[in-house]
Design an enzyme around this catalytic site. Structure first.
Site, PDB file in Angstrom:
ATOM      1  N   CYS A 192       0.788  -1.234   0.000  1.00 37.16           N
ATOM      2  CA  CYS A 192       0.000   0.000   0.000  1.00 37.16           C
ATOM      3  C   CYS A 192       0.818   1.281   0.000  1.00 37.16           C
ATOM      4  CB  CYS A 192      -0.914   0.019   1.229  1.00 37.16           C
ATOM      5  SG  CYS A 192      -0.006  -0.074   2.792  1.00 37.16           S
ATOM      6  N   GLN A 193       2.144   1.222  -0.069  1.00 35.84           N
ATOM      7  CA  GLN A 193       2.938   2.443   0.042  1.00 35.84           C
ATOM      8  C   GLN A 193       2.585   3.460  -1.046  1.00 35.84           C
ATOM      9  OE1 GLN A 193       4.110  -0.566   0.320  1.00 35.84           O
ATOM     10  NE2 GLN A 193       5.407  -0.732   2.112  1.00 35.84           N
TER      11      GLN A 193
END
Length: 363
Positions: A98-99
């Protein structure tokens, strides 16, 4: 394997007298936080898939599911169908890295090469056609076109869809962590059970890590190598000693302030170089939580940043959860990634129990 005890006590959920049988595959499984929670809820997780070799030991050591080391683009729906063969109810679960959409990644754009992992998730759902789907991710994903595409794929396949932002602290996770949770079902309308459905109180930093033995910066406890803290430079030790719980670098003497924070642009980051407060929630545990300068990750009393074990506990992993083989030296960077990227197991269990309750009502 760690002792398994339910994190969450259900109340007023009479339909779970006979639990339905749900079997699952956990995509992007990481160190196993989601799997651990789903298994504690009573879901049969058969396989976890991830491309990070460091995930294999903690996932296999602490969970009943098998681990598959493989990039998601090389996984075929036919393989998942074989894994779930014979299951009464099939579930595909996962949290794509999810970065890209995190608020900590200010430079991310919709063209970032990592967004397509969610489309790989959608591809496998389309090829497998499970009864249930669940996904956990960062809130920023909901504003992206790739999320619209993911939801659109589920709608075309006939799923009823729920998605909302969840405050993890309301479910008893001792940190401020807002997450996007999606549930989808072919059996009817579905939603995440509210916090009131679980007999669990708000949990503080003190209640979570207050009884751990004291260690110094750069030290590891002899009986728990994962209770290990990063070293501090002489300058950062002075900064730590000048820090107060709930404060930041703005509390320091001017001589201790970093040059980057003296600038006008640097003053927009007040939450770095600070101590946590005992009787409050912790900040969001990131992959760099073991670094004093990465956030408000200073210990409330001891002159050091959070230890790896403390970060794992604040993520709601049990104290017995093993992340590193006993004979292997603990790497702060690798361990921080495993802990910070994980789905908090208590959230995983809340998701699992919500799925069980849904299936019980929609037989």
């Amino acid at each position: 394997m760690s002792d398994r005890r339910p994190f969450l006590n259900l109340k007023n959920l009479t339909n779970l007298t006979v639990k339905p049988e749900i079997s699952a595959v956990d995509l992007f499984c990481g160190a196993g936080g989601l799997t651990y929670g789903l298994e504690n809820a009573g879901i049969d997780v058969r396989l976890g898939i991830d491309l990070d070799p460091a995930c294999e030991f903690p996932y296999s050591r602490n969970n009943r599911a098998k681990f598959c080391l493989k990039p998601i683009e090389n996984v075929e729906g036919e393989t998942l169908q074989e894994v779930l063969c014979g299951a009464d109810i099939k579930l595909i679960a996962g949290c794509a890295p999810c970065q890209t959409f995190s608020t900590y990644n200010q430079k991310a754009t919709s063209e970032d090469s990592r967004w397509w992992l969610l489309l790989q998730f959608a591809r496998l759902v389309e090829e497998t056609r499970p009864d249930l789907v669940t996904m956990e991710n960062v809130p920023g994903l909901r504003q992206r076109k790739v999320f619209e595409s993911f939801v659109g794929t589920l709608e075309k396949l006939g799923y009823h869809i729920f998605h909302d932002l969840v405050e993890c602290g309301e479910y008893g996770i001792p940190q401020r962590r807002t997450r996007l949770v999606l549930l989808a079902s072919k059996r009817g309308p579905i939603s995440l059970l509210p916090p009131e459905s679980f007999a669990r109180n708000r949990t503080t930093v003190r209640q979570t890590i207050g009884e751990l033995p004291q260690i110094g910066p750069g030290e590891a406890h002899p009986r728990d190598p994962f209770h290990k803290a990063s070293r501090l430079s002489p300058l950062n030790m002075k900064r730590m000693q000048a820090s107060i719980p709930g404060g930041s670098w703005k509390d320091w003497d001017e001589t201790l302030v970093a040059n980057c924070h003296r600038k006008t642009t640097g003053r927009s980051y007040p939450s770095v170089y600070g101590r946590m407060e005992w009787d409050d929630l912790s900040p969001t545990i990131t992959t760099e939580f073991f670094g004093f300068g990465s956030g408000r990750f200073g210990h409330p009393e001891q002159d050091r940043a959070l230890s790896l074990r403390e970060g794992a506990l604040l993520q709601s992993f049990p104290r017995t959860y093993e992340f590193t083989p006993p004979e292997q030296t603990v790497s702060m960077k690798v361990a921080g990634r495993l802990v910070g990227n994980a789905v908090p197991p208590i959230l995983g269990e809340a998701i699992g129990r919500s799925l069980l309750e849904h299936v019980s009502k929609n037989r």
